[in-house]
Design a protein around this motif. Structure first.
Motif, short mmCIF file in Angstrom:
data_model
loop_
_atom_site.label_atom_id
_atom_site.label_comp_id
_atom_site.label_asym_id
_atom_site.label_seq_id
_atom_site.Cartn_x
_atom_site.Cartn_y
_atom_site.Cartn_z
N ILE A 139 41.21 36.58 6.50
CA ILE A 139 41.99 35.33 6.49
C ILE A 139 43.07 35.37 5.41
O ILE A 139 42.84 35.88 4.31
N GLU A 140 44.23 34.83 5.76
CA GLU A 140 45.32 34.65 4.80
C GLU A 140 45.78 33.20 4.83
O GLU A 140 46.03 32.66 5.90
N ALA A 141 45.87 32.57 3.67
CA ALA A 141 46.39 31.21 3.55
C ALA A 141 47.76 31.25 2.90
O ALA A 141 47.97 32.01 1.94
N SER A 142 48.70 30.45 3.41
CA SER A 142 50.08 30.45 2.91
C SER A 142 50.53 29.05 2.55
O SER A 142 50.09 28.07 3.13
N LEU A 143 51.45 28.99 1.59
CA LEU A 143 52.07 27.73 1.18
C LEU A 143 53.54 28.01 0.93
O LEU A 143 53.88 28.92 0.18
N ALA A 144 54.42 27.25 1.61
CA ALA A 144 55.86 27.43 1.49
C ALA A 144 56.27 28.87 1.80
O ALA A 144 57.15 29.44 1.14
N GLY A 145 55.61 29.46 2.77
CA GLY A 145 55.96 30.81 3.20
C GLY A 145 55.41 31.92 2.34
O GLY A 145 55.64 33.09 2.62
N GLN A 146 54.62 31.59 1.32
CA GLN A 146 54.06 32.61 0.43
C GLN A 146 52.55 32.69 0.61
O GLN A 146 51.86 31.67 0.67
N VAL A 147 52.02 33.91 0.69
CA VAL A 147 50.58 34.11 0.78
C VAL A 147 49.96 33.76 -0.56
O VAL A 147 50.33 34.30 -1.60
N ILE A 148 49.01 32.82 -0.53
CA ILE A 148 48.40 32.38 -1.78
C ILE A 148 46.93 32.78 -1.90
O ILE A 148 46.36 32.70 -2.99
N ALA A 149 46.34 33.18 -0.79
CA ALA A 149 44.93 33.58 -0.85
C ALA A 149 44.59 34.48 0.32
O ALA A 149 45.11 34.31 1.42
N LYS A 150 43.73 35.46 0.05
CA LYS A 150 43.21 36.34 1.10
C LYS A 150 41.70 36.42 0.96
O LYS A 150 41.16 36.41 -0.15
N LEU A 151 41.04 36.52 2.10
CA LEU A 151 39.59 36.61 2.06
C LEU A 151 39.08 37.58 3.11
O LEU A 151 39.61 37.66 4.21
N ILE A 152 38.06 38.33 2.73
CA ILE A 152 37.30 39.14 3.68
C ILE A 152 35.84 38.70 3.59
O ILE A 152 35.27 38.63 2.49
N GLN A 153 35.26 38.41 4.73
CA GLN A 153 33.90 37.90 4.82
C GLN A 153 33.19 38.72 5.89
O GLN A 153 33.66 38.81 7.02
#
Length: 250
Positions: free
Chosen positions: A61-75
């Motif tokens: 998963i990748e979360a973005s804010l204003a076009g910038q990736v702010i968090a990545k997760l592997i589960q």
């Protein structure tokens, strides 16, 4: 991290689900989009069949804010499928970006203990039949719905240093409009979890091994989170609307 941002990311990272029957499990890959309070996220969820009757369920998963990736997760959760019960073997969670978190669970069924680790802290957890983690319980939930065992959808999950009870209820059937077209779906709802302050509704695709189609969550602060299926393949078949089904077996 801002509270609403952490809540949104935690939701993306934990509750994506795509469910397959334990007796008739097939590989799948599903792509999702999600949004809340200006935060966008993309997710890829996979079920892989490994050697020796081992299965691997994963989220990336990748979360973005204003076009910038702010968090990545592997589960990732790995487990065996028995005749009656799903048997988890390991669970790993790693979040990186503006916040870093890590947790893992290693199951020793011979000893009857699991070692739960969260950000460097360790706890031994006594195991009994049916104890699961966040990903493997989603698979087990799907198994029960597939069997028609919907009267009691209760699951014990290891969460840090304790075991939590998650209870779901069946809402009903619905023809759902999606990015792929209309899909026959089953709706369920998270009915009970410790300290739960959110309403969570989940839709699964009846004609595609009950693949996750949509999730909506609303908490008491008014934060609304939505997750929707963009594309998927199930057992090598591209997911299409119900009117375009050409012999795919449920």
């Amino acid at each position: 991290m801002k509270p609403f941002l952490k809540t949104a990311i935690a939701f993306y990272l934990i509750i994506f689900e795509s469910f397959v029957s334990a007796q008739q499990a097939v590989e799948f890959t599903a792509n999702y989009k999600a949004s809340t309070n200006g935060i966008g996220a993309t997710a890829i969820r996979k079920l892989e069949i490994l050697e020796g009757g081992l299965y691997r369920l994963s989220n990336s998963i990748e979360a973005s804010l204003a076009g910038q990736v702010i968090a990545k997760l592997i589960q990732i959760s790995e487990f065996h499928l028995g005749a009656e019960h799903l048997v988890p073997l390991s669970y790993n969670y790693l979040l990186t970006g503006i916040s870093t978190e890590a947790s893992s669970i290693n199951y020793d069924w011979d000893a009857g203990l699991a070692l739960s680790n969260e950000n460097g802290e360790n706890w031994p957890i006594k195991l009994t039949t049916g104890v699961l983690d966040e990903l493997s319980h989603q698979f087990a939930l799907r198994q029960q719905i597939k069997k028609g065992n919907t009267d009691t959808l209760e699951f014990q999950l290891i969460d840090g240093d304790e075991i939590e009870l998650h209870r779901y209820r069946l809402v009903g059937k619905e023809v759902l409009n999606t990015a792929l077209g209309k899909l026959n779906s089953t709706q369920i709802e998270l009915a009970q979890v410790k300290n739960n302050e959110r309403t969570t509704k989940i839709w699964l695709a009846d004609d595609w091994q009950y693949l996750l189609v949509k999730i909506e969550q609303l908490d008491q602060s008014g934060l609304r989170i939505k997750l929707e299926l963009e594309s998927a393949t199930v057992s090598g078949n591209k997911v299409v609307p119900m009117l375009e089904l050409t012999g795919f077996a449920n």
